[in-house]
Scaffold this motif. Structure first.
Motif: not given
Length: 202
Positions: A26-27, A100-102, A107-110, A177-178
């Motif tokens: 994801w990152q 998106f911002n946890v 951040k964002g959607c995988m 968000a990223r």
């Protein structure tokens, strides 16, 4: 009588390892994440990884399923419970922003960020991730069609254009968000986009 040999028991939590692998993909994305990165983050050896999850591609697919089940914003309940199509889309967009911002998570959607830089030889990866995104579009279109059936949208509403607009917005929000946009900033963008709903119906 000879006893059958037992396999060596796992010395790690498979679900926890799957979560860690998901966070890594994801990152950094599929292409930038190496087997070495994965074994180091998961705290296991390469043979253990291959034995448990298969190759890197199979692990990535497992991570997508894990993300869908545990991290992604689910449209099912939102679309079923919302009284109108407009409310359904508005709630869905706002709920996505929360995901998106946890704190302490990428951040964002995988589904949008994890396979952006895949080369041609990994087209299957691109296609698989695209499948998840297209499913969102399909379900959004069905919800707008339901709005026409139930009378909260006119029969000639340009629902395909509306889906294109709000899905494009959703992808833009994840990239914002990223780049560090705060939740309030993203929520304000959604508020403005929903105000344009009636423009589609003019």
């Amino acid at each position: 009588m000879t006893k059958a040999k037992r396999g060596r028991p796992k010395c790690f939590d498979e679900q926890k390892a799957l979560e860690q692998a998901m966070l890594l993909f994801w990152q950094y994305g599929y292409e930038a994440t190496s087997i070495s990165d994965l074994t180091q983050a998961l705290g296991i050896t390469a043979p253990s990884l291959y034995c448990t999850f298969g190759d890197k591609t199979q692990l990535f697919y497992r991570c997508l399923e894990y993300y869908l089940a545990h991290e992604a914003c689910s449209f099912t309940v939102i679309f079923q419970q919302a009284k109108t199509a407009k409310i359904a889309i508005e709630i869905y967009l706002h709920e996505n922003i929360k995901h998106f911002n946890v704190a302490h998570k990428p951040k964002g959607c995988m589904f949008i960020t994890a396979a952006i830089n895949c080369p041609v030889e990994n087209q299957d990866i691109q296609n698989t991730v695209q499948h998840y995104r297209l499913n969102t579009r399909t379900q959004m279109l069905k919800r707008l069609q339901q709005g026409i059936t139930e009378g909260d949208l006119p029969h000639d509403a340009p629902i395909q254009l509306m889906v294109d607009f709000y899905c494009t917005l959703l992808q833009g929000l994840t990239l914002q968000a990223r780049d560090g946009a705060e939740t309030q900033q993203l929520q304000a963008v959604v508020d403005q986009a929903i105000k344009h709903w009636d423009i589609f119906l003019q």
